[in-house]
Design an enzyme around this catalytic site. Structure first.
Site, PDB file in Angstrom:
ATOM      1  N   GLU A   1       0.815  -1.216   0.000  1.00  0.00           N
ATOM      2  CA  GLU A   1       0.000   0.000   0.000  1.00  0.00           C
ATOM      3  C   GLU A   1       0.847   1.263   0.000  1.00  0.00           C
ATOM      4  OE1 GLU A   1      -0.483  -2.602   1.934  1.00  0.00           O
ATOM      5  OE2 GLU A   1      -2.417  -3.371   1.258  1.00  0.00           O
TER       6      GLU A   1
ATOM      7  N   HIS B   1     -10.014  -6.811   8.876  1.00  0.00           N
ATOM      8  CA  HIS B   1     -10.807  -6.624   7.657  1.00  0.00           C
ATOM      9  C   HIS B   1     -12.204  -6.101   7.972  1.00  0.00           C
ATOM     10  CE1 HIS B   1      -7.747  -9.650   6.701  1.00  0.00           C
ATOM     11  NE2 HIS B   1      -7.782  -9.201   5.475  1.00  0.00           N
TER      12      HIS B   1
END
Length: 323
Positions: A58, A127
């Site tokens: 990321e 998540h």
């Protein structure tokens, strides 16, 4: 007007904006495949130059998107799960959010960051988190949290056209929910709240997936003559403070429902605004209904216990109206 899903609305918005502007392109994790279906088929329409898979890094690909925006393109950058934003905090908060200001406006920063957030049923702590609160105190960012397919399409199209970095948070549990969605040009302005349901006795400001839960509670309480006004802010930055304060001035009571955590969250921010600018309107204390201050559990029963739900929204409403 066709009825489509939340996921189809994302796909439609991206496709239309890529057709409109050849400098708009899509990059990020699994965008070629479309892990959730939102970007499925876009590579067939636009090719590998404009739909680019990135490594699962990321910090690297978000930084690349910042550079691409400075160079004059308009990236749509998918970070898949919102918790992964933690890996790219410097690129988003220290670079994308500040470079337009630090360059005296010479560099625009037209990036749209997209990510799935929220509890989806056993997806576990890394998540399932609601992380927009972590960006609320970063000047230079805009934050979008749609609650349904129609707003999803209209807000995402507005975000892509914006010349500032915009983070669009897409709740995973809304993926297959369906609504009537206008075809073609459908823009929802950033910073404009929606009154999802008018009411007189109490205002419920509900964010993202909490809107549906608040509407369900409002339907139930209507049978007891408790009239609930449901406000969906749709964007947290800019926040439509006038719409919230006008509603509180009418109902004199407010409950804020958010899936984020209690401490330092979006509900805390809205509560502070109402206390600061609308205290004289209030006939009861401001109530916040949020998730517990714990990591979101993998266990479905524990996850359910940690997340704000209809029963807690109803209890808060009954508390402030004295019923």
């Amino acid at each position: 007007m066709p009825q489509i899903s939340f996921i189809q609305a994302i796909n439609q918005a991206i496709a239309e904006e890529m057709e409109r502007d050849p400098l708009t392109f899509l990059m990020g994790e699994d965008v070629v495949l479309g892990a959730f279906g939102a970007t499925k088929g876009l590579i067939d329409k636009f090719g590998a130059k404009r739909v680019r898979n990135t490594p699962i890094s990321e910090a690297g690909f978000v930084g690349a998107a910042v550079g691409a925006a400075m160079a004059g393109t308009r990236p749509i950058c998918e970070v898949e799960f919102a918790s992964f934003f933690y890996c790219a905090f410097d690129q988003i908060c220290n670079q994308a959010a500040k470079l337009r200001y630090m360059s005296g406006g010479q560099a625009t920063m037209p990036i749209t960051f997209r990510a799935v957030f929220g509890a989806m049923g056993g997806a576990a702590a890394q998540h399932s988190e609601t992380v927009y609160a972590q960006f609320l105190s970063v000047p230079g960012l805009k934050l979008v949290v749609p609650s349904g397919a129609s707003d999803m399409k209209g807000l995402l199209k507005s975000a892509i056209r914006d010349n500032n970095p915009v983070i669009v948070f897409e709740h995973g549990a809304l993926g297959w929910s369906r609504e009537d969605v206008p075809q073609g040009e459908h823009l929802v302005p950033l910073g404009k709240a929606a009154v999802k349901r008018p009411g007189d006795n109490v205002t419920v400001v509900a964010i993202g997936a909490m809107v549906g839960k608040a509407m369900s509670v409002a339907d139930k309480l209507e049978q007891e003559k408790i009239s609930v006004e449901v406000i969906d802010p749709r964007t947290l930055i800019p926040l439509d403070e006038n719409a919230i304060l006008a509603s509180v001035e009418k109902t004199n009571r407010i409950v804020i429902a958010d899936e984020g955590h209690l401490r330092g969250g979006a509900a805390a921010d809205i509560a502070a605004i109402v206390a600061d600018k609308g205290f004289d309107f209030l006939d009861a204390p401001v109530r916040r209904v949020t998730s517990l201050d714990v990591p979101i559990p993998f266990s479905p029963p524990l996850e359910k216990a940690a997340i704000a739900d209809e029963a807690r929204i109803e209890a808060a409403i009954r508390d402030v109206v004295g019923r």
